[in-house]
Design a protein around this motif. Structure first.
Motif, PDB file in Angstrom:
ATOM      1  N   GLU A 131     -29.566 -84.656 108.981  1.00  0.00           N
ATOM      2  CA  GLU A 131     -30.396 -83.580 109.514  1.00  0.00           C
ATOM      3  C   GLU A 131     -30.960 -83.918 110.890  1.00  0.00           C
ATOM      4  O   GLU A 131     -31.273 -83.028 111.666  1.00  0.00           O
ATOM      5  N   HIS A 132     -31.090 -85.228 111.178  1.00  0.00           N
ATOM      6  CA  HIS A 132     -31.640 -85.655 112.467  1.00  0.00           C
ATOM      7  C   HIS A 132     -30.890 -86.875 112.959  1.00  0.00           C
ATOM      8  O   HIS A 132     -30.358 -87.661 112.167  1.00  0.00           O
ATOM      9  N   VAL A 133     -30.914 -87.064 114.283  1.00  0.00           N
ATOM     10  CA  VAL A 133     -30.374 -88.266 114.908  1.00  0.00           C
ATOM     11  C   VAL A 133     -31.328 -88.667 116.031  1.00  0.00           C
ATOM     12  O   VAL A 133     -31.903 -87.801 116.702  1.00  0.00           O
ATOM     13  N   TYR A 134     -31.535 -89.981 116.198  1.00  0.00           N
ATOM     14  CA  TYR A 134     -32.429 -90.496 117.248  1.00  0.00           C
ATOM     15  C   TYR A 134     -31.752 -91.655 117.966  1.00  0.00           C
ATOM     16  O   TYR A 134     -31.216 -92.557 117.317  1.00  0.00           O
ATOM     17  N   ASN A 135     -31.790 -91.637 119.282  1.00  0.00           N
ATOM     18  CA  ASN A 135     -31.216 -92.698 120.105  1.00  0.00           C
ATOM     19  C   ASN A 135     -32.345 -93.582 120.638  1.00  0.00           C
ATOM     20  O   ASN A 135     -33.089 -93.172 121.523  1.00  0.00           O
ATOM     21  N   SER A 136     -32.465 -94.798 120.115  1.00  0.00           N
ATOM     22  CA  SER A 136     -33.536 -95.703 120.542  1.00  0.00           C
ATOM     23  C   SER A 136     -33.148 -96.535 121.763  1.00  0.00           C
ATOM     24  O   SER A 136     -33.960 -97.309 122.270  1.00  0.00           O
TER      25      SER A 136
END
Length: 127
Positions: free
Chosen positions: A76-81
């Motif tokens: 449902e979500h993706v995050y690029n750290s």
């Protein structure tokens, strides 16, 4: 030098050292945004994972397309750290989208291209 002058100088120096240590103190290390440790691109299968800062899958290898597994494909979500590297997302219909450094993308309701099927972490912030 008089003894009184030496005491005043010592007190002034101590005050400077104390003030310097108060203003120069480093803040406590911030928690990884959304629970995604650097240098990863993290996927959150469900909204509850996102809200709990608990990624279900993470990728960090540069340069080649990686096929997403069951803990990331319908996320449902993706995050690029990552600080300097974009992540190219490829969807079921073949379309692609760039996820810039330190940013998130909401994949639900289902993105118009369908589920993400692959990721390619680029050596460029703009993919």
């Amino acid at each position: 030098m008089t003894k009184a002058w030496m005491v005043r100088a010592a007190v002034a120096m101590a005050g400077t050292v104390i003030a310097g240590s108060l203003t120069g103190a480093q803040p406590a290390a911030a928690a990884d945004p959304h629970g995604c440790a650097w240098p990863r691109v993290c996927f959150y299968l469900y909204e509850s994972n996102w809200n709990a800062n608990a990624p279900t899958a993470a990728y960090q290898d540069l340069g080649s397309w990686q096929t997403l597994g069951s803990k990331s494909r319908s996320a449902e979500h993706v995050y690029n750290s990552r600080d300097n590297d974009g992540a190219r997302l490829r969807f079921e219909d073949g379309s692609e989208r760039c996820l810039t450094p330190n940013s998130a993308f909401d994949l639900q309701p289902v993105y118009q291209g369908g589920a993400v099927t692959q990721i390619k972490i680029m050596d460029s912030p703009n993919c």
